[in-house]
Enzyme design. Sequence first.
Site, PDB file in Angstrom:
ATOM      1  N   LYS A 120     -24.618 -25.720  39.799  1.00 58.23           N
ATOM      2  CA  LYS A 120     -25.867 -25.112  40.117  1.00 58.23           C
ATOM      3  C   LYS A 120     -26.902 -26.170  39.798  1.00 58.23           C
ATOM      4  CE  LYS A 120     -25.487 -20.447  40.341  1.00 58.23           C
ATOM      5  NZ  LYS A 120     -25.736 -19.010  39.833  1.00 58.23           N
ATOM      6  N   LYS A 212     -18.272 -19.888  48.612  1.00 63.19           N
ATOM      7  CA  LYS A 212     -18.831 -18.660  48.230  1.00 63.19           C
ATOM      8  C   LYS A 212     -19.782 -17.911  48.841  1.00 63.19           C
ATOM      9  CE  LYS A 212     -21.038 -17.644  44.125  1.00 63.19           C
ATOM     10  NZ  LYS A 212     -21.023 -16.820  43.143  1.00 63.19           N
ATOM     11  N   LYS A 215     -26.374 -15.610  46.871  1.00 64.04           N
ATOM     12  CA  LYS A 215     -27.670 -15.194  47.021  1.00 64.04           C
ATOM     13  C   LYS A 215     -28.581 -16.500  47.289  1.00 64.04           C
ATOM     14  CE  LYS A 215     -27.601 -12.320  42.947  1.00 64.04           C
ATOM     15  NZ  LYS A 215     -27.130 -12.675  42.052  1.00 64.04           N
TER      16      LYS A 215
HETATM   17  N1  AQP Z   1     -19.043 -14.266  46.610  1.00 59.56           N
HETATM   18  C1  AQP Z   1     -18.769 -13.522  45.481  1.00 59.56           C
HETATM   19  N2  AQP Z   1     -17.511 -12.894  45.654  1.00 59.56           N
HETATM   20  C2  AQP Z   1     -17.040 -12.097  44.834  1.00 59.56           C
HETATM   21  N3  AQP Z   1     -17.920 -11.852  43.716  1.00 59.56           N
HETATM   22  C3  AQP Z   1     -19.088 -12.199  43.661  1.00 59.56           C
HETATM   23  N4  AQP Z   1     -19.946 -12.473  42.629  1.00 59.56           N
HETATM   24  C4  AQP Z   1     -21.059 -13.240  43.041  1.00 59.56           C
HETATM   25  N5  AQP Z   1     -20.823 -13.749  44.082  1.00 59.56           N
HETATM   26  C5  AQP Z   1     -19.464 -13.280  44.573  1.00 59.56           C
HETATM   27  C6  AQP Z   1     -20.031 -11.565  41.503  1.00 59.56           C
HETATM   28  O1  AQP Z   1     -21.177 -10.860  41.369  1.00 59.56           O
HETATM   29  C7  AQP Z   1     -21.612 -10.570  39.993  1.00 59.56           C
HETATM   30  C8  AQP Z   1     -22.912 -10.954  39.867  1.00 59.56           C
HETATM   31  O2  AQP Z   1     -23.103 -12.272  40.229  1.00 59.56           O
HETATM   32  P1  AQP Z   1     -24.644 -12.918  39.684  1.00 59.56           P
HETATM   33  O3  AQP Z   1     -25.643 -11.992  39.964  1.00 59.56           O
HETATM   34  O4  AQP Z   1     -24.463 -13.105  38.144  1.00 59.56           O
HETATM   35  O5  AQP Z   1     -24.793 -14.168  40.476  1.00 59.56           O
HETATM   36  P2  AQP Z   1     -23.792 -15.527  40.706  1.00 59.56           P
HETATM   37  O6  AQP Z   1     -22.307 -15.008  40.171  1.00 59.56           O
HETATM   38  O7  AQP Z   1     -24.363 -16.815  40.185  1.00 59.56           O
HETATM   39  O8  AQP Z   1     -23.602 -15.443  42.356  1.00 59.56           O
HETATM   40  P3  AQP Z   1     -24.584 -15.438  43.510  1.00 59.56           P
HETATM   41  O9  AQP Z   1     -24.742 -13.935  43.824  1.00 59.56           O
HETATM   42  O10 AQP Z   1     -23.958 -16.144  44.676  1.00 59.56           O
HETATM   43  O11 AQP Z   1     -25.861 -16.065  42.972  1.00 59.56           O
HETATM   44  P4  AQP Z   1     -26.331 -17.767  43.086  1.00 59.56           P
HETATM   45  O12 AQP Z   1     -26.610 -17.939  44.655  1.00 59.56           O
HETATM   46  O13 AQP Z   1     -27.510 -17.737  42.235  1.00 59.56           O
HETATM   47  O14 AQP Z   1     -25.085 -18.386  42.515  1.00 59.56           O
HETATM   48  C9  AQP Z   1     -20.786 -11.357  39.120  1.00 59.56           C
HETATM   49  O15 AQP Z   1     -19.534 -10.659  38.708  1.00 59.56           O
HETATM   50  C10 AQP Z   1     -20.141 -12.527  40.244  1.00 59.56           C
HETATM   51  O16 AQP Z   1     -18.704 -12.857  40.008  1.00 59.56           O
END
Ligand code: AQP
Length: 349
Positions: A120, A212, A215
């Site tokens: 990140k 992955k 968001k």
């Molecule tokens: N691609 C994914 N596949 C399976 N699980 C996923 N999670 C996130 N992306 C995937 C799971 O969703 C939960 C909430 O995630 P978060 O809101 O804490 O954000 P994150 O893990 O940083 O993932 P994002 O959504 O992709 O956001 P960004 O783009 O900001 O990094 C967690 O349990 C996560 O494991």
Amino acid sequence: MTDDIAATFEPRVFSGVQPTGNLHLGNYLGAIVKFVALQETHPCVYCVVDMHAITVFQDPAELQKSIREVTAAFLAAGIDPKTQIVFNQSRVHQHAELAWVFNCIARLGWMNRMTQFKEKAGKDRENASLGLYAYPSLMAADILLYKATHVPVGEDQKQHLELTRDIAQKFDNDYRDRIAELGFGPRFFPLPEPIIQGPATRVMSLRDGTKKMSKSDPSDLSRINLADDRDTLAQKLRKAKTDPEPLPSEVEGLSGRPEAENLVGIYAALAGTSAAAVLGEYGGSQFSTFKASLTDLAVEKLGPVGAEMKRLAADPAYIDGVLASGAERARVIAEPVMTAVKDVVGFLR
Ligand code: AQP
């Protein structure tokens, strides 16, 4: 439950989702669907982690909208806010207090190994916020404030869960005598177990099967958002990257074909079956046929969730009431734990 130390504590589930917009299929299959299932067997605490969200700048009005959107997704997916606790993190100040104590327990060497920070922060590491670096310590506080024994998460959170266990263990080691003296022993914190199972623990980008679904991906075509309508969803799946071969009949045939593996995994998760069963039905099919079936399935499963999210979005007062009531019940658990932590470390209160 397989862990002896977790077994000495009352089972409790904790997990969170960041309100950072673009809630997607990965968040849904990797986390939210499991939250719903676990409420049948465990008391659960589900948190909209707004303090994590601001580790990267968020527009304040958008943040408020996203907090309500994640809450609506929890409710639309089937989490019952009357029997389970649903709230936003910043309403319970003990999260920040315990995180500070854990900042003093966690070692720099541990934090430096966190791959999510490296990803990140990217190349501009010097410009990343201190909060982004300390994020896993706050996550440990979120979980341990409720003495949670089980944490449903996607694969990407595995390393943070290991760090949570290291922090819990070191707190207990550093203060072992004091914990025993105050009668809080034999252990103060459980070693929480991650729940990472099923065919969609890591949903990948529709544009690149090695990345992955996320968001923050600048391309909206890379992800299926929970709020997407049928046409958008169909268009994204039609444009999803694939390879020229038909689908294999055996799971082994997916190796080296990340995009095919991803779409089959998504289908399996949505249908509640295995990749092998999906290939049993679609082995030998062209992607055009498979994508059409996947679109129908995704619309059938996600359509009602998206519609309910829209309905709830029109009633922010209801959502705010759910969050306020959840926070009140969260505080009932969090306050005595934080008070005991203060006694353990030797703060006067
Ligand atoms: N691609 C994914 N596949 C399976 N699980 C996923 N999670 C996130 N992306 C995937 C799971 O969703 C939960 C909430 O995630 P978060 O809101 O804490 O954000 P994150 O893990 O940083 O993932 P994002 O959504 O992709 O956001 P960004 O783009 O900001 O990094 C967690 O349990 C996560 O494991």
